[in-house]
Design an enzyme around this catalytic site. Sequence first.
Site, short mmCIF file in Angstrom:
data_model
loop_
_atom_site.label_atom_id
_atom_site.label_comp_id
_atom_site.label_asym_id
_atom_site.label_seq_id
_atom_site.Cartn_x
_atom_site.Cartn_y
_atom_site.Cartn_z
N LYS A 137 56.24 47.39 54.06
CA LYS A 137 56.51 48.51 53.15
C LYS A 137 55.20 49.20 52.81
O LYS A 137 54.38 48.66 52.07
CB LYS A 137 57.18 48.05 51.86
CG LYS A 137 57.75 49.26 51.11
CD LYS A 137 58.15 48.98 49.70
CE LYS A 137 57.09 49.35 48.70
NZ LYS A 137 56.59 50.73 48.75
N GLY A 169 47.92 45.15 45.84
CA GLY A 169 48.26 46.20 44.87
C GLY A 169 47.85 45.79 43.48
O GLY A 169 46.93 44.98 43.29
N SER A 170 48.56 46.32 42.50
CA SER A 170 48.14 46.13 41.11
C SER A 170 48.52 44.73 40.60
O SER A 170 49.45 44.10 41.10
CB SER A 170 48.80 47.19 40.23
OG SER A 170 50.20 47.05 40.32
N GLY A 210 51.85 42.41 41.16
CA GLY A 210 51.60 41.05 41.66
C GLY A 210 52.32 40.00 40.81
O GLY A 210 52.93 39.07 41.35
N GLU A 263 46.54 40.16 46.77
CA GLU A 263 45.21 40.77 46.64
C GLU A 263 45.34 41.82 45.55
O GLU A 263 45.97 42.86 45.76
CB GLU A 263 44.80 41.44 47.96
CG GLU A 263 44.53 40.48 49.08
CD GLU A 263 43.25 39.71 48.90
OE1 GLU A 263 42.39 40.11 48.09
OE2 GLU A 263 43.12 38.67 49.56
N CYS A 270 39.62 48.41 45.00
CA CYS A 270 39.70 47.15 44.26
C CYS A 270 38.32 46.57 44.00
O CYS A 270 38.08 45.98 42.97
CB CYS A 270 40.56 46.15 45.03
SG CYS A 270 39.97 45.84 46.69
N GLU A 300 41.01 47.66 34.57
CA GLU A 300 40.76 48.34 35.83
C GLU A 300 41.20 49.80 35.67
O GLU A 300 42.39 50.09 35.56
CB GLU A 300 41.56 47.68 36.96
CG GLU A 300 41.27 48.30 38.31
CD GLU A 300 42.14 47.75 39.43
OE1 GLU A 300 43.36 47.66 39.26
OE2 GLU A 300 41.58 47.43 40.49
#
Length: 503
Positions: free
Chosen positions: A192, A245-246, A250, A267, A303, A403
């Site tokens: 995806k 992703g975020s 996650g 990640e 990231c 972040e």
Amino acid sequence: MTLTLKAHRDEIGLKDGQLLVAGTWRAAADGATWTHQHPATGEAIGEFPVATVSDVDAAVRAARTAFDEGPWPHARAGERIRLLHRYAESLRQHADELRALQALDNGIPLSFGGIYAPSVDCAADVFDHHAGWVDKVGGQTLPPYQGGDHLAMTFREPIGVVAAILPWNAPFLLFAQKVAPALAAGCTIVLKPSEYCTFSVLRQVELLLEAGLPDGVINVVTGPGDPTGEALITHPLVDKISFTGSRAVGKRIVEASAGTLKRVSLELGGKSPTLVFPDAPDVGLAAMTTMGTVTMGLSGQACVAHTRALVHRDVYDQFLGAAEMLAGMITYGDPFEASVLASPLINTRQLERVLGFIERAQEGGARLVTGGTRPDGDLAAGNFVRPTVFADVDNGMEIAREEVFGPVLAVVPFTDEDEAVRLANDTEYGLGAGVYTTDARRAFRLARRLRAGTIGINGFQIEPHLPFGGFKQSGLGREGGQSAFEAYTELKTVLMPLTDEMM
Ligand code: NAD
């Protein structure tokens, strides 16, 4: 004149996207589509399907059938190796086309193509790297521990159906970091892409099919987190979720995986510190490099951007001066222009979020050195924010903890090494850290004391053979290197008596 990218789109001949299920490209079951609005202009650039729950189910079942009944999990090592190398070469040949598609997707300028980690070349190297593990990672033959004579062996077997979920910001590297080890290990995949970066990913998949991957080994569901992503992470026939992703998504994936105890690699984000000491090889260069990670190319939407600079008081002003100078050199606009160095923020939601962080940092007492505003004129329709530096930041402030994912550097002063380490580790994240010093013993002391997945001493790089990932809330597991390949395998133990005596 207002910026427009439609001429580039027409020149590239961009086609609307489709889903890929069992080797067939098609629309969503209900015909629903997502319109991609370009972040630099707000223009509608193209459309692709929003995969429904039933589309996702069809894609997962295709991957399941390809795994349970198809040739790929049992393909000879030589076949897998040749395909992965063939594909790596094809990526290199299509690098210009892929970079142009990325510019239409996420607005990352062509000028950024020469930076290694997010480049097509690096992605190709990742495929070559993982091709190398196919015939080198196996099991063990172990001695009997007790009882009669018996064989005891372990095998590494492919983990099964992998749901690979990508963010929007590095479509070449992150596609490769998931797809290469999964294919090398013999897994099948439902991929995806992010709804904010789909076209360049679809083209990478087309090239994989052209390289000879059997039908059903990779399937693609396009669309946003809801409904497409949710249908994928909750599907009972998925064995592993590999997500970049975020942190928030996650955590949702960890929850969703519990139902069938899926294997999970994550990640996630970071708030990575750079520690600058008075004996840095070049304080100005350290400042420009650090500021570069929060401005050049991705405008801080990376990231591993070193968004928190911890700077010794003796070189604090020098550092701020150089960071401000670099901020003034960053150019925005048409990502196809060679002179443009940085991208817009990916969408208006992210634009509002970043402006909110900037406003609250000022209210909280951080000193705005430069930036904090948006360019106007012909760039007003894009999600641009000027490179921003905050000085005199307290590590407890939101701007030092969250972040931001935008072109914002928070600079925190320190007095000695112990204070620097305490500040650096005082974060919920742990993806990367940088140290600038010419004292080798200090460099290694800090490399051991800093709680982060990758420590750069006077420089930082992501390479295909190096494990990459996070401590703490920056993730679970590692991409890159042997451990990444092994994360797409299950370890199986096989026992057999060699005599009539019981084991
Ligand atoms: P995001 O979490 O919003 O989206 C990532 C992907 O997850 C997208 O494909 C999205 O559609 C999908 N998604 C969203 N909700 C979902 C759900 N409920 N179920 C399943 N899928 C869902 O992240 P983003 O904005 O695309 O990317 C930015 C984030 O990615 C940042 O936090 C950044 O630090 C992180 N990132 C990490 C690395 C790394 O290697 N550690 C690399 C790049 C980006």
